[in-house]
Design a protein around this motif. Structure first.
Motif, mmCIF file in Angstrom:
data_model
loop_
_atom_site.group_PDB
_atom_site.id
_atom_site.type_symbol
_atom_site.label_atom_id
_atom_site.label_comp_id
_atom_site.label_asym_id
_atom_site.label_seq_id
_atom_site.Cartn_x
_atom_site.Cartn_y
_atom_site.Cartn_z
ATOM 1 N N TRP A 1 6.051 5.220 0.227
ATOM 2 C CA TRP A 1 7.173 4.292 0.180
ATOM 3 C C TRP A 1 8.393 5.011 -0.372
ATOM 4 C CZ3 TRP A 1 8.813 0.241 2.432
ATOM 5 C CH2 TRP A 1 9.848 -0.511 1.899
ATOM 6 N N LYS B 1 12.233 2.077 3.102
ATOM 7 C CA LYS B 1 11.292 2.160 4.222
ATOM 8 C C LYS B 1 10.129 3.095 3.893
ATOM 9 C CE LYS B 1 13.758 5.952 6.294
ATOM 10 N NZ LYS B 1 13.600 6.817 7.401
ATOM 11 N N TRP B 2 9.110 3.034 4.733
ATOM 12 C CA TRP B 2 7.975 3.942 4.629
ATOM 13 C C TRP B 2 8.339 5.288 5.235
ATOM 14 C CZ3 TRP B 2 3.895 2.816 1.772
ATOM 15 C CH2 TRP B 2 3.579 1.482 1.536
ATOM 16 N N ASN B 3 7.802 6.356 4.655
ATOM 17 C CA ASN B 3 7.964 7.704 5.193
ATOM 18 C C ASN B 3 6.609 8.209 5.672
ATOM 19 O OD1 ASN B 3 10.800 8.138 4.575
ATOM 20 N ND2 ASN B 3 10.141 8.047 2.451
ATOM 21 N N TYR C 1 11.987 3.676 -0.682
ATOM 22 C CA TYR C 1 12.870 2.528 -0.524
ATOM 23 C C TYR C 1 14.094 2.896 0.288
ATOM 24 C CZ TYR C 1 15.577 -1.593 -1.572
ATOM 25 O OH TYR C 1 16.297 -2.730 -1.447
ATOM 26 N N SER D 1 6.252 -2.803 12.384
ATOM 27 C CA SER D 1 5.965 -3.230 11.019
ATOM 28 C C SER D 1 4.648 -2.617 10.564
ATOM 29 C CB SER D 1 5.901 -4.755 10.921
ATOM 30 O OG SER D 1 4.834 -5.247 11.703
#
Length: 100
Positions: free
Chosen positions: A59, A63-65, A61, A32
């Motif tokens: 961000w 998830k984070w990149n 969507y 996380s």
């Protein structure tokens, strides 16, 4: 998700010259990401000098990149945070969202 770095930067605030003055910092917990709040450029520099690692994140969507490694570059007597190590006097966290 494997841990990318100790800390992550997702947003930046710039001065009138385009240099980063503060960032929105997160702690990478592996599975996380915990938002820590706004930190100054100098606070980030102190942490990097203590050996902590930083990356940018964006961000995407849902998830984070993962972005690029963040480094310190010293030009004259001033230090900048950068994602590359070229010797320009501008902080180049250009792909990040501006802080309001």
């Amino acid at each position: 998700m494997a841990k990318w770095a100790d800390y992550l930067i997702s947003h930046v605030r710039r001065d009138s010259n385009g240099n980063v003055t503060s960032v929105l910092m997160h702690e990478d917990k592996g599975e996380s990401i915990l938002q820590l709040g706004i930190k100054t450029k100098n606070e980030v520099i102190v942490l990097i000098k203590k050996g902590y690692t930083f990356k940018t994140v964006i961000w995407g969507y849902p998830k984070w990149n993962k972005g690029a490694d963040v480094h310190i570059v010293k030009i004259g007597n001033e230090e900048f945070i950068r994602t590359d190590r070229n010797k320009t006097d501008k902080d180049n966290l250009d792909n990040l969202i501006p802080l309001n």
